[in-house]
Design a protein around this motif. Structure first.
Motif, PDB file in Angstrom:
ATOM      1  N   ARG A  66       0.858  -1.187   0.000  1.00 55.62           N
ATOM      2  CA  ARG A  66       0.000   0.000   0.000  1.00 55.62           C
ATOM      3  C   ARG A  66       0.892   1.234   0.000  1.00 55.62           C
ATOM      4  O   ARG A  66       2.047   1.182   0.430  1.00 55.62           O
ATOM      5  CB  ARG A  66      -0.909   0.036   1.232  1.00 55.62           C
ATOM      6  N   TRP A  76       1.514  -4.405   9.062  1.00 56.04           N
ATOM      7  CA  TRP A  76       2.152  -3.720   7.938  1.00 56.04           C
ATOM      8  C   TRP A  76       3.449  -3.075   8.411  1.00 56.04           C
ATOM      9  O   TRP A  76       3.527  -2.528   9.504  1.00 56.04           O
ATOM     10  CB  TRP A  76       1.219  -2.658   7.370  1.00 56.04           C
ATOM     11  N   GLU A  77       4.445  -3.118   7.549  1.00 57.68           N
ATOM     12  CA  GLU A  77       5.756  -2.550   7.844  1.00 57.68           C
ATOM     13  C   GLU A  77       5.967  -1.298   6.998  1.00 57.68           C
ATOM     14  O   GLU A  77       5.703  -1.290   5.793  1.00 57.68           O
ATOM     15  CB  GLU A  77       6.857  -3.571   7.558  1.00 57.68           C
ATOM     16  N   TRP A  84       3.895   0.891   2.469  1.00 57.61           N
ATOM     17  CA  TRP A  84       3.591  -0.075   3.519  1.00 57.61           C
ATOM     18  C   TRP A  84       3.607  -1.469   2.897  1.00 57.61           C
ATOM     19  O   TRP A  84       2.970  -1.712   1.876  1.00 57.61           O
ATOM     20  CB  TRP A  84       2.227   0.207   4.144  1.00 57.61           C
ATOM     21  N   LEU A  86       3.077  -5.626   3.555  1.00 60.98           N
ATOM     22  CA  LEU A  86       2.541  -6.707   4.375  1.00 60.98           C
ATOM     23  C   LEU A  86       3.308  -7.977   4.038  1.00 60.98           C
ATOM     24  O   LEU A  86       3.238  -8.461   2.898  1.00 60.98           O
ATOM     25  CB  LEU A  86       1.047  -6.895   4.098  1.00 60.98           C
TER      26      LEU A  86
END
Length: 506
Positions: A66, A76-77, A84, A86
Motif C-alpha cells: 500500500r 504492515w511494515e 507499507w 505486508l
C-alpha cells in the motif's frame, strides 16, 4: 520464478555513487523517481527478489503493498516514500505473493498489463509540483499468457476488414500541454491537459468504428520525455480495453532524448502487451519494426486475402541540404519488401480461392519523397503544410509500384490529411499510357500534445479509417475528425482490385 521479499526507496546526493542494498538480492528499478529534475538528490526503488525454489517456510515474502496512510489492520511494515508492506511467512505457493513491482509516472498513468494493479496514491517524495508523480504498480502471482495473440487476423464473413490508423499522438510523461485546440466552431481554446484529450479522442473513434485492427503510424511519444513506458501504456490502453488487435511503427520522435527508451526496448514493451501484433522484424534489415501481417479469409481457411506491411522510416539526420532532413528507407528494407511480398503471392497462388481480389497496404511514419513531387495530384483531403521527407530518394516507391501495392499510409506532417496519386507510365510492349497508383495517404495528427496548427491556422485532430472489401476487391477510406458526427472525406480508392481516380467519371 522470483518472489518479492522486501522493497525500499533509497535517496542519494548527486555527488555520491548510487550504491544501494546488496545487489545479489536487491534489484534496482531503473527509473529515477524524481525524473532527473532534482539537482540535490536522486532516488530509486529497490526490490528484494528471491527465486521461488530457494525460499524456506520461515522466510518472509511480500503479500501486499500500500502507499499513503497506514492500513487500519494487519502487521504492515513502513518503508520510505509512504510505502507499507505486508509480509508473511512463505506458504509454499506464490499465487498470492507479490512477484513484480514497477514504477509508472503521472496522475493519468495506466497499466494495461493483465493482473498488474496500479496504486492510486503516489510515492511521498517531496518532488516539485510540476514533476509527474511516481506510482507503484504491483503483480501478484504468475502472469497469465497475454490475451489476443493466438488468432490470426481475418476478414469478416462478408469479406470486409476495417483498420483505424492513429498517428502522431505525441504522448508524454504526465498529462502534457495542448496549446492549439479549438472548439467545434473554430474558436481557439485556452491551454489544457493534452494526453487525457488524446485518450478520449481515440476512445470515441474506436467506439464509433469498432475496427478489426488499430495501426499506430509513429510518434506515439513526444521527444525528450523522461519515462517512455508510462507514455506508451497510455496510448495503447484504449485499444487493449476494447480487446482490439494493434500494430505499430516508430516515428522520428519516439526514441529521441537522453532518457528515452530505445526502439528495441519499446518494441519489447509493445510485444508483451495484450492484443499486440508488433514485431521487431528481421535482424539483417535496417530499423526496428519491419514486418508484415496477413489478413486471412474466414475460418478455417488459411488463404491470405490481404497483406499489411510495416516499415521503420528511421529519424532525423544532420544535413546541409535541408533542415530538417531524414534518413531514407534503406536498401536492406527495399530488398526485404519484395521478397516478402512475393512469398505472400506464392502462398495465395497455392490457395483454391483465387477468385477473391488481394489488397496490400504499407504503413510507415515519415512520408516518401514522392509526397512532395510536383506531379503529385491530391484527390481527397488537404495539404496544410509542406511535406517533410528525406532529401535523398532511395526509390522505395518504385518497389510499391512493382509489387502492386494499393495504398501507403503515413503520418509525421500533422495537418496534412490528403490522399493523392502520382501517375506512372507503363512501357510494356511500347505502351506509355499513364496509369495510377499506389495511393499516398496521410493519416493526420491524432494527438493533442503534438502541434495541430501551421501558418497561424489551427486544425482539428483526426484519424484515418481504411475498409477493405476482399469480396469485391475494393478499398475505401475516410477520416474521423473532432466534433464531426459522421465520416469525413469518404472516397473509394480501389475497385475490382485496380486503383481508381475519383475525379474521373464516365
Amino acid at each position: 520464478m522470483a518472489v518479492v521479499t522486501d522493497l525500499t526507496v533509497c535517496i542519494f546526493p548527486p555527488t555520491l555513487p548510487a550504491h544501494g542494498p546488496d545487489p545479489r538480492t536487491w534489484h534496482r528499478i531503473e527509473k529515477e523517481l524524481y525524473l532527473h529534475t532534482a539537482p540535490q538528490q536522486r532516488a530509486w526503488l529497490y526490490v528484494a527478489l528471491v527465486n521461488e525454489e530457494e525460499l524456506a517456510a520461515e522466510d518472509l515474502v511480500v503479500m501486499d503493498i500500500r502507499v499513503g496512510d497506514p492500513p487500519s489492520s494487519g502487521h504492515w511494515e513502513s518503508r520510505p516514500g509512504g510505502i507499507w508492506a505486508l509480509r508473511n511467512k512463505f506458504s509454499g505457493k506464490i499465487d498470492q505473493a507479490v512477484t513484480e513491482v514497477d514504477v509508472l509516472f503521472g496522475v493519468d498513468a495506466v497499466d494495461p498489463r493483465p493482473q498488474w494493479a496500479l496504486m492510486r496514491s503516489s510515492l511521498q517524495l517531496n518532488a516539485q509540483p510540476e514533476v509527474p508523480v511516481a506510482r507503484l504498480s504491483v503483480l501478484h502471482g504468475r502472469a497469465k499468457p497475454r490475451p489476443g495473440t493466438q488468432a490470426p487476423l481475418r476478414v469478416g464473413e462478408d469479406g470486409t476488414f476495417k483498420i483505424v490508423q492513429i498517428s502522431d499522438t505525441h504522448m508524454v510523461t504526465g498529462v502534457g500541454v495542448c496549446k492549439d485546440a479549438m472548439d467545434a466552431h473554430g474558436k481557439y481554446l485556452p491551454e489544457s491537459e493534452a494526453d487525457p484529450l488524446t485518450v478520449d479522442f481515440i476512445g470515441r473513434i474506436l467506439d464509433a468504428e469498432k475496427p478489426d485492427l488499430v495501426i499506430f503510424t509513429g510518434d506515439q511519444l513526444h521527444h525528450d520525455i523522461p519515462d517512455s513506458q508510462s507514455a506508451l501504456f497510455k496510448v495503447v490502453a484504449p485499444i487493449i480495453e476494447r480487446s482490439i488487435p494493434f500494430a505499430a511503427v516508430f516515428g522520428n520522435h519516439d526514441s529521441e532524448g537522453t532518457h528515452a527508451l530505445s526502439r528495441m526496448a519499446q518494441m519489447s514493451i509493445l510485444q508483451n502487451l495484450p492484443f499486440s501484433l508488433c514485431e521487431p522484424g528481421p535482424e539483417h534489415v535496417d530499423g526496428i519494426g519491419n514486418f508484415y501481417l496477413p489478413v486471412l479469409a474466414p475460418a478455417p481457411s488459411k488463404l491470405p486475402l490481404s497483406a499489411l506491411y510495416f516499415l521503420d522510416s528511421h529519424g532525423q539526420i544532420p544535413s546541409e541540404i535541408r533542415n530538417p532532413d531524414y534518413d531514407p528507407i534503406k536498401q536492406s528494407q527495399i530488398d526485404w519488401f519484395p521478397d516478402t511480398s512475393q512469398a505472400q503471392r506464392n502462398a495465395r497462388e497455392k490457395g483454391d480461392e483465387d477468385s477473391q481480389s488481394h489488397l496490400s497496404l504499407v504503413f510507415l511514419h515519415i512520408p516518401l519523397p514522392e509526397f512532395r513531387e510536383g506531379r503529385l495530384s491530391i484527390r481527397n483531403g488537404h495539404r496544410g503544410e509542406p511535406s517533410e521527407t528525406p532529401t535523398f530518394n532511395s526509390h522505395f516507391y518504385d518497389a510499391l509500384v512493382k509489387e502492386g501495392i494499393s495504398a501507403l499510409g503515413c503520418g509525421h506532417d500533422h495537418v496534412n490529411d490528403f490522399c493523392a496519386l502520382l501517375p506512372q507510365e507503363t512501357q510494356q510492349d511500347g505502351d506509355k499510357t499513364p496509369r495510377l497508383g499506389p495511393w499516398l495517404c496521410y493519416g493526420g495528427g491524432s494527438g493533442f500534445g503534438g502541434y495541430g496548427s501551421y501558418g497561424g491556422k489551427r486544425y482539428h485532430r483526426r484519424a484515418r479509417v481504411w475498409e477493405l472489401d476482399t469480396s469485391t476487391g475494393s478499398l475505401k477510406t475516410w477520416k474521423r475528425v473532432e466534433y464531426a458526427m459522421d465520416r469525413v472525406d469518404e472516397v473509394i480508392l480501389v475497385e475490382g482490385g485496380a486503383v481508381v481516380d475519383p475525379f474521373i467519371t464516365e
